[in-house]
Write a protein that holds these residues in place. Structure first.
Motif, PDB file in Angstrom:
ATOM      1  N   CYS A  21       2.667   2.185   7.101  1.00 25.16           N
ATOM      2  CA  CYS A  21       1.452   1.725   6.442  1.00 25.16           C
ATOM      3  C   CYS A  21       0.384   1.441   7.481  1.00 25.16           C
TER       4      CYS A  21
ATOM      5  N   THR B 120      -2.221  -0.293   7.082  1.00 25.71           N
ATOM      6  CA  THR B 120      -2.783  -1.629   6.884  1.00 25.71           C
ATOM      7  C   THR B 120      -1.889  -2.715   7.482  1.00 25.71           C
TER       8      THR B 120
ATOM      9  N   GLN C 268       0.826  -1.213   0.000  1.00 27.97           N
ATOM     10  CA  GLN C 268       0.000   0.000   0.000  1.00 27.97           C
ATOM     11  C   GLN C 268       0.858   1.260   0.000  1.00 27.97           C
TER      12      GLN C 268
ATOM     13  N   ALA D 180      -2.171   7.346   1.562  1.00 24.29           N
ATOM     14  CA  ALA D 180      -2.066   5.930   1.941  1.00 24.29           C
ATOM     15  C   ALA D 180      -1.146   5.726   3.143  1.00 24.29           C
TER      16      ALA D 180
ATOM     17  N   THR E 268       2.895   5.714  -4.409  1.00 27.12           N
ATOM     18  CA  THR E 268       1.511   5.557  -3.969  1.00 27.12           C
ATOM     19  C   THR E 268       1.052   6.897  -3.392  1.00 27.12           C
TER      20      THR E 268
END
Length: 115
Positions: free
Chosen positions: A70, A72, A11, A54, A50
């Motif tokens: 990140c 995530t 990501q 994000a 990216t």
């Protein structure tokens, strides 16, 4: 040299340009827990592949460094701050760069706990 890197899930991805001559291993409360090996480059030599949206940011202590990770997978990808001369610098986590032989890079210890 041009390097490509990312977090575990992809990501957060980036390209970084420069010569990796050494890495820094810091023992502050943050770095000791995440075990990153840092490579410092001018911030404009780190280009996100990216969207900026994000990436999550964490600051602590004196709030000078923006620790970027990140949201995530949780991987710390880089940090950014101004150096003592006022230049914008990125501290890239070398463990996020693809195909890099970390055993070939000299690692210097930094006593971040003393600060």
């Amino acid at each position: 040299m041009q390097y490509t890197g990312s977090c575990q899930c992809g990501q957060v991805a980036f390209d970084a340009e420069g010569e990796i001559e050494s890495a820094l291993s810091c023992n502050c409360s943050m770095c000791a827990r995440r075990a990153s090996l840092l490579w410092f480059v001018p911030r404009d030599k780190l280009v996100l592949r990216t969207p900026e949206a994000a990436i999550a940011t964490y600051t602590f202590n004196k709030h000078h460094i923006q620790h970027r990770f990140c949201p995530t997978c949780g991987i710390h990808v880089f940090g950014e701050a101004a150096d003592p001369q006022g230049n914008q610098v990125a501290a890239v986590n070398l463990r996020c760069i693809e195909g890099l032989d970390l055993s070939a890079i000299p690692v210097h210890a930094y006593d971040g706990r003393a600060l």
